[in-house]
Write a protein that holds these residues in place. Structure first.
Motif, PDB file in Angstrom:
ATOM      1  N   HIS A  77       0.898  -1.255  -0.286  1.00  0.00           N
ATOM      2  CA  HIS A  77      -0.244  -0.003   0.010  1.00  0.00           C
ATOM      3  C   HIS A  77       0.961   1.242  -0.067  1.00  0.00           C
ATOM      4  CE1 HIS A  77      -3.778  -2.264   0.329  1.00  0.00           C
ATOM      5  NE2 HIS A  77      -3.131  -3.048   0.988  1.00  0.00           N
ATOM      6  N   CYS A  78       1.849   1.419  -1.007  1.00  0.00           N
ATOM      7  CA  CYS A  78       2.781   2.291  -1.117  1.00  0.00           C
ATOM      8  C   CYS A  78       2.254   3.556  -1.421  1.00  0.00           C
ATOM      9  CB  CYS A  78       3.570   1.963  -2.396  1.00  0.00           C
ATOM     10  SG  CYS A  78       4.353   0.341  -2.438  1.00  0.00           S
ATOM     11  N   ALA A  79       2.674   4.623  -0.567  1.00  0.00           N
ATOM     12  CA  ALA A  79       2.330   6.179  -0.667  1.00  0.00           C
ATOM     13  C   ALA A  79       2.802   6.526  -2.017  1.00  0.00           C
ATOM     14  CB  ALA A  79       2.893   6.954   0.521  1.00  0.00           C
ATOM     15  N   ASP A  80       3.828   6.183  -2.576  1.00  0.00           N
ATOM     16  CA  ASP A  80       4.169   6.603  -3.988  1.00  0.00           C
ATOM     17  C   ASP A  80       4.198   5.365  -4.856  1.00  0.00           C
ATOM     18  OD1 ASP A  80       6.627   8.662  -2.194  1.00  0.00           O
ATOM     19  OD2 ASP A  80       4.755   9.307  -3.035  1.00  0.00           O
ATOM     20  N   SER A  81       2.940   4.941  -5.052  1.00  0.00           N
ATOM     21  CA  SER A  81       2.842   3.599  -5.635  1.00  0.00           C
ATOM     22  C   SER A  81       3.138   3.646  -7.137  1.00  0.00           C
ATOM     23  CB  SER A  81       1.609   2.862  -5.447  1.00  0.00           C
ATOM     24  OG  SER A  81       0.376   3.265  -6.018  1.00  0.00           O
ATOM     25  N   PRO A  82       4.357   2.713  -7.766  1.00  0.00           N
ATOM     26  CA  PRO A  82       4.385   2.833  -9.070  1.00  0.00           C
ATOM     27  C   PRO A  82       3.312   2.161  -9.840  1.00  0.00           C
ATOM     28  CG  PRO A  82       5.822   1.168  -7.950  1.00  0.00           C
ATOM     29  CD  PRO A  82       5.201   2.192  -6.970  1.00  0.00           C
ATOM     30  N   CYS A  83       2.384   1.421  -9.112  1.00  0.00           N
ATOM     31  CA  CYS A  83       1.380   0.665  -9.803  1.00  0.00           C
ATOM     32  C   CYS A  83       0.264   1.485 -10.297  1.00  0.00           C
ATOM     33  CB  CYS A  83       0.790  -0.557  -9.140  1.00  0.00           C
ATOM     34  SG  CYS A  83       0.002  -0.074  -7.456  1.00  0.00           S
ATOM     35  N   THR A  84      -0.132   2.619  -9.170  1.00  0.00           N
ATOM     36  CA  THR A  84      -1.138   3.438  -9.601  1.00  0.00           C
ATOM     37  C   THR A  84      -0.570   4.355 -10.669  1.00  0.00           C
ATOM     38  OG1 THR A  84      -0.560   4.592  -8.052  1.00  0.00           O
ATOM     39  CG2 THR A  84      -2.405   3.153  -7.592  1.00  0.00           C
ATOM     40  N   GLN A  85       0.693   4.672 -10.777  1.00  0.00           N
ATOM     41  CA  GLN A  85       1.225   5.683 -11.634  1.00  0.00           C
ATOM     42  C   GLN A  85       1.009   5.157 -13.072  1.00  0.00           C
ATOM     43  OE1 GLN A  85       5.226   5.800 -11.688  1.00  0.00           O
ATOM     44  NE2 GLN A  85       5.464   7.996 -12.291  1.00  0.00           N
ATOM     45  N   VAL A  86       0.949   3.755 -13.098  1.00  0.00           N
ATOM     46  CA  VAL A  86       1.240   3.398 -14.751  1.00  0.00           C
ATOM     47  C   VAL A  86      -0.355   2.926 -15.275  1.00  0.00           C
ATOM     48  CG1 VAL A  86       3.516   2.503 -14.543  1.00  0.00           C
ATOM     49  CG2 VAL A  86       1.693   0.820 -13.979  1.00  0.00           C
ATOM     50  N   CYS A  87      -1.211   2.895 -14.189  1.00  0.00           N
ATOM     51  CA  CYS A  87      -2.557   2.477 -14.936  1.00  0.00           C
ATOM     52  C   CYS A  87      -3.005   3.376 -16.064  1.00  0.00           C
ATOM     53  CB  CYS A  87      -3.669   2.381 -13.687  1.00  0.00           C
ATOM     54  SG  CYS A  87      -5.082   2.048 -14.350  1.00  0.00           S
ATOM     55  N   PRO A  88      -3.444   3.015 -17.092  1.00  0.00           N
ATOM     56  CA  PRO A  88      -3.528   3.834 -18.337  1.00  0.00           C
ATOM     57  C   PRO A  88      -5.143   4.664 -18.064  1.00  0.00           C
ATOM     58  CG  PRO A  88      -3.947   1.730 -18.994  1.00  0.00           C
ATOM     59  CD  PRO A  88      -3.478   1.620 -17.649  1.00  0.00           C
ATOM     60  N   VAL A  89      -6.004   4.046 -17.163  1.00  0.00           N
ATOM     61  CA  VAL A  89      -7.404   4.570 -17.078  1.00  0.00           C
ATOM     62  C   VAL A  89      -8.148   4.975 -15.719  1.00  0.00           C
ATOM     63  CG1 VAL A  89      -8.238   3.491 -19.274  1.00  0.00           C
ATOM     64  CG2 VAL A  89      -8.524   2.332 -16.940  1.00  0.00           C
ATOM     65  N   GLY A  90      -6.908   5.068 -14.810  1.00  0.00           N
ATOM     66  CA  GLY A  90      -7.468   5.332 -13.596  1.00  0.00           C
ATOM     67  C   GLY A  90      -8.245   4.101 -12.942  1.00  0.00           C
ATOM     68  N   ALA A  91      -7.839   3.054 -12.942  1.00  0.00           N
ATOM     69  CA  ALA A  91      -8.817   1.964 -12.338  1.00  0.00           C
ATOM     70  C   ALA A  91      -8.072   1.538 -11.005  1.00  0.00           C
ATOM     71  CB  ALA A  91      -8.746   0.651 -13.376  1.00  0.00           C
ATOM     72  N   THR A  92      -6.853   1.779 -10.948  1.00  0.00           N
ATOM     73  CA  THR A  92      -6.043   1.488  -9.293  1.00  0.00           C
ATOM     74  C   THR A  92      -5.660   2.604  -8.823  1.00  0.00           C
ATOM     75  OG1 THR A  92      -4.715  -0.080  -8.396  1.00  0.00           O
ATOM     76  CG2 THR A  92      -3.750   0.803 -10.501  1.00  0.00           C
ATOM     77  N   PHE A  93      -5.713   3.021  -7.644  1.00  0.00           N
ATOM     78  CA  PHE A  93      -5.436   4.197  -7.115  1.00  0.00           C
ATOM     79  C   PHE A  93      -5.440   4.086  -5.378  1.00  0.00           C
ATOM     80  CE2 PHE A  93      -9.864   3.967  -4.883  1.00  0.00           C
ATOM     81  CZ  PHE A  93     -10.485   3.138  -5.660  1.00  0.00           C
ATOM     82  N   ILE A  94      -4.796   5.085  -4.940  1.00  0.00           N
ATOM     83  CA  ILE A  94      -4.586   4.899  -3.410  1.00  0.00           C
ATOM     84  C   ILE A  94      -5.779   5.900  -2.957  1.00  0.00           C
ATOM     85  CG2 ILE A  94      -3.030   6.942  -3.162  1.00  0.00           C
ATOM     86  CD1 ILE A  94      -1.882   5.509  -0.978  1.00  0.00           C
ATOM     87  N   SER A  95      -6.668   5.159  -1.985  1.00  0.00           N
ATOM     88  CA  SER A  95      -7.803   5.806  -1.382  1.00  0.00           C
ATOM     89  C   SER A  95      -7.361   7.117  -0.561  1.00  0.00           C
ATOM     90  CB  SER A  95      -8.645   4.991  -0.523  1.00  0.00           C
ATOM     91  OG  SER A  95      -7.910   4.436   0.622  1.00  0.00           O
ATOM     92  N   PRO A  96      -8.203   7.742  -0.162  1.00  0.00           N
ATOM     93  CA  PRO A  96      -7.870   9.024   1.005  1.00  0.00           C
ATOM     94  C   PRO A  96      -7.394   8.386   2.039  1.00  0.00           C
ATOM     95  CG  PRO A  96      -9.884   9.762  -0.412  1.00  0.00           C
ATOM     96  CD  PRO A  96      -9.366   8.081  -0.518  1.00  0.00           C
TER      97      PRO A  96
END
Lengths: 159, 401, 243
Positions: C118-137
């Protein structure tokens, strides 16, 4: 004026682009989910959807709400910090049934269950209680001698 | 079973240790095919721009063919991606909500831009005179296609065509960086992943672009030679010799870049080096060392180099070009394979390896890959029929060489 | 059962409240939960892990994790003092049924449970092309499975190997930190099932959370710190050989 006559086809080509772009904008307005962008570049409603997933493990506080006698025994023994469902498995159906006695959980087979944690292995931490099941009990189920809720033999857990 | 130190166990293709979710490959041969196809598009376009922008008149016979080749492959390019997606029906999301931090998100727009504002526009402008003439003279069945393509304008007067020429030149000029973007972003998709040391490198987009140019130029050269032979015409040797020269020099640059990456990797020998080195010497030995480097790069470079320094008879040169061209195509495909598949064969723990089990008849299997490789040739055939790059010698007018 | 009447009268309402939160199927049932009050993380205490695999089984049961994929798993390390850089690591079926018995030798053994950080600067959310993965508030990296294309770019971008493509749903899947549980005051399934307390859910925004004291008094590491992912799963006594 003759420029437009000679370049008319280019304007038509550009016109197609403009038309396609306008159609795109209209479609986009209807297709993009309303909650998109609420908290960030994602569909805000998905947070609520994920939070609404069904629960399978009721949680020890719920078990302890009814099973006070077990809690009494357990909290004085070696398994004080072992939660109920760690051994009994997910029990939300039992906990939330109108009459929990109709959804009786299946008692785990101690011969299998206890071995998972307590089979001796050089990989486990040194201070952790572990035995070789063949040496120790010759395959007999552990609850033949140990009370699972308070398994220590010296602390009155022996049967 | 106790494992001794250094002893590895092979189970379901896994050697050593891999994180449990890493064992199956995520990106299949279709994802190898996608950069190969867009690479051909970019490379073919660069060859066409040699004539249009850089006034290398010798390669004019391949100008229109190069454009049509680029279009044929570009039309097929999204297919491997769609077949790979878990939910292809959701791919329009890339147009509606592209994520600005994702290199992959720009695919939709870059593709559309390159297709419509560069390639289709340039082909249309170059062929417009023929299109208008065909819309009047073509058999009834195909006439409506040409009528549609005229966009209702029949003006092919000299001033109109001069405007087309000027605008086409600008489009080609913009098209060059657009082609680099179309294929370079794919390199960045891999090169920007810090989690994968086989991919993560600022050189990746550059290597991709140069190997794209090599494959595209070699591809058009081969197609030109083959189609000319099928048309029973004579191959313009001045054209082919010039193409081969450019191919040779761009190949040198491509090879230098790849060697730079290799030498840098070996020299720095970071935490991933041991694992990657082992991989290249075992599973990737044939695809990487034998096929990509020796057969696919060094051999064509030597062969082309020979034609550059020695005076050889025409028939010898032709044979060398064909062999070098074919080896180049295989080598560049192997390069894509080694990047995409190779990058998924080792564990991110650097303690183990898996194998790629390519299926035969599934959605992402070998048969689909073969089909997608051949499909552009059918599109090209259709495009050549619709928009002939050459007039047959018996015709009176010449519309392009 | 030997419950006396007085106890029932006191405890039943308490149980009823607990039941109600368990029954809660919608966020509206937990109106007291404000995302901005929380910043979730996890603490994993290596010396306490016995490699029983309870967490792996509990997670699979709670979240319907498909066989062969893992939202959490346990690795067993066997490290010789002569060769710290090449540990021997196994994770048979993710450690789901525990581990084979190890015989003592000169090298050391320990277990390392792993999960999404649950990275605060997650590389996985960075690369999602459509915004399907994200870090919740509230700090949990989640996947919107109704929006995900299944392109697997996020799977490639995760340095820890914690993501996978769900074989049936064909979308990205991974540990959600049991978001459906923690937003209702419960702990995660893996923490609930862990018999030794090796796994503890932590809320960095809660001043009363024991993690603050723990972080001050113990030597704590994260996985692959050189990746600068802002990982929020903290390990106590993580050996340097851990990959």
């Amino acid at each position: 004026m003759s420029f437009f006559k000679d370049a008319g086809h280019l304007f038509r080509f550009a016109g197609l682009f403009v038309l396609a772009f306008l159609v795109f904008l209209v479609v986009r307005h209807f297709v993009v989910p309303k909650s998109f962008g609420e908290y960030g570049h994602y569909r805000g409603a998905s947070i609520g959807e994920i939070a609404a997933h069904p629960i399978k493990f009721a949680g020890h506080q719920t078990c302890e709400g009814c099973h006070v006698d077990v809690l009494d025994v357990k909290s004085k023994g070696k398994h004080a910090h072992v939660n109920c469902e760690a051994c009994h498995g997910p029990q939300v159906k039992h906990a939330t049934a109108d009459d929990p006695s109709t959804v009786k959980p299946v008692l785990p087979d101690t011969a299998v269950l206890c071995a998972r944690c307590h089979t001796a292995s050089a990989a486990k931490p040194k201070g952790f209680p572990q035995v070789d099941p063949a040496d120790h009990s010759n395959g007999m189920p552990c609850d033949t001698c140990h009370k699972p809720h308070s398994p220590g033999m010296d602390a009155g857990g022996a049967k | 079973m106790q494992l001794a130190f250094g002893q590895v166990r092979l189970m379901n293709g896994v050697e050593g240790f891999m994180y449990p979710n890493e064992v199956g490959l995520q990106w299949s041969v279709l994802i190898v095919l996608y950069p190969f196809i867009t690479g051909l598009v970019a490379g073919a376009f660069i060859l066409a721009s040699l004539e249009r922008v850089f006034r290398v008149e010798a390669v004019k016979p391949t100008y229109r063919l190069a454009l049509l080749t680029a279009l044929a492959f570009l039309l097929v390019a999204p297919l491997p991606l769609q077949l790979h997606l878990g939910h292809p029906e959701r791919s329009p999301e890339m147009y509606f909500t592209p994520h600005s931090t994702s290199a992959m998100a720009m695919f939709g727009y870059v593709y559309l831009w390159y297709l419509m504002a560069v390639l289709v526009l340039e082909i249309w402008l170059d062929y417009r005179r023929d299109i208008v003439l065909f819309s009047q003279s073509a058999p009834k069945l195909t006439r409506w296609i040409y009528k549609l393509m005229t966009l209702g304008s029949n003006n092919i007067g000299p001033r109109s065509l001069a405007i087309d020429e000027r605008v086409g030149w600008i489009v080609t000029l913009i098209g060059i960086p657009s082609a680099f973007l179309l294929h370079g972003y794919v390199g960045f998709i891999f090169g920007s992943i810090k989690a994968n040391p086989w991919w993560s490198s600022p050189l990746m987009p550059v290597v991709f672009i140069f190997s794209a140019m090599v494959s595209g130029i070699a591809g058009v050269m081969l197609l030109y030679m083959v189609i000319t032979k099928l048309r029973k015409q004579t191959i313009d040797m001045r054209c082919v010799d010039t193409i081969a020269m450019y191919l040779f020099y761009i190949f040198i640059i491509d090879f230098s870049l790849e060697m730079l990456d290799l030498i840098h990797r070996v020299y720095e020998a970071d935490e991933s080096f041991r694992s990657l080195n082992f991989l290249v010497h075992t599973q990737l030995y044939i695809p990487h060392i034998v096929i990509q480097i020796f057969l696919g790069t060094l051999t064509p470079i030597v062969l082309l180099g020979i034609t550059q320094v020695m005076k050889l008879r025409e028939i010898v040169r032709k044979r060398i070009y064909v062999v070098a061209g074919c080896l180049t195509m295989i080598g560049i495909f192997a390069m894509r394979w080694n990047v995409v598949i190779g990058g998924q064969l080792f564990s991110k723990s650097f303690l183990g390896y898996t194998t790629y089990k390519m299926a035969l008849v599934t959605r992402e299997g070998l048969l689909v890959a073969i089909f997608l490789t051949i499909l552009p040739l059918f599109f090209l055939w259709a495009l050549i029929k619709l928009l002939p790059p050459w007039t047959e010698p018996s015709a009176h007018q010449a519309a392009g060489d | 059962m030997n419950i006396n009447r007085r106890r029932i009268l006191i405890l039943l309402p308490a149980a009823a409240i607990a039941w109600k939160s368990v029954l809660a199927g919608t966020p509206e049932e937990s109106p007291n939960y404000k995302m901005s009050d929380h910043w979730w993380s996890m603490l994993i205490d290596i010396p306490k892990c016995i490699g029983c695999g309870n967490c792996v089984r509990a997670c699979a049961a709670e979240n319907d994790v498909p066989d062969g994929n893992f939202r959490t798993w346990v690795e067993r390390y066997h490290v010789s003092d002569e060769n710290m850089t090449e540990p021997e690591v196994i994770s048979p079926d993710g450690g789901k049924e525990g581990f084979p018995v190890a015989t003592a030798d000169a090298a050391k053994y320990f277990f390392v449970p792993k999960m999404c950080n649950h990275c605060a600067d997650s590389p996985c959310t960075q690369v999602c092309p459509v915004g399907a993965t994200f870090i919740s508030p509230d700090g949990v990296v989640l996947v919107d499975q109704k929006y995900c294309l299944g392109c697997a770019y996020c799977v490639q971008a995760c340095p820890y190997g914690c993501r996978y493509i769900h074989p049936e749903k064909k979308v990205a899947d991974k540990c959600t930190l049991c978001y459906h549980r923690i937003t209702k005051g419960l702990t995660t399934a893996c923490c609930e099932a862990c018999p030794t307390g090796a796994r503890q859910l932590a809320d960095l925004k809660d001043p009363k959370d024991p993690i603050h004291e723990f972080l001050k008094t113990h030597s704590v590491q994260i996985l692959k710190p050189q990746m600068a992912t802002g990982a929020k799963v903290f390990y106590n006594d993580l050996d340097g050989s851990v990959r």
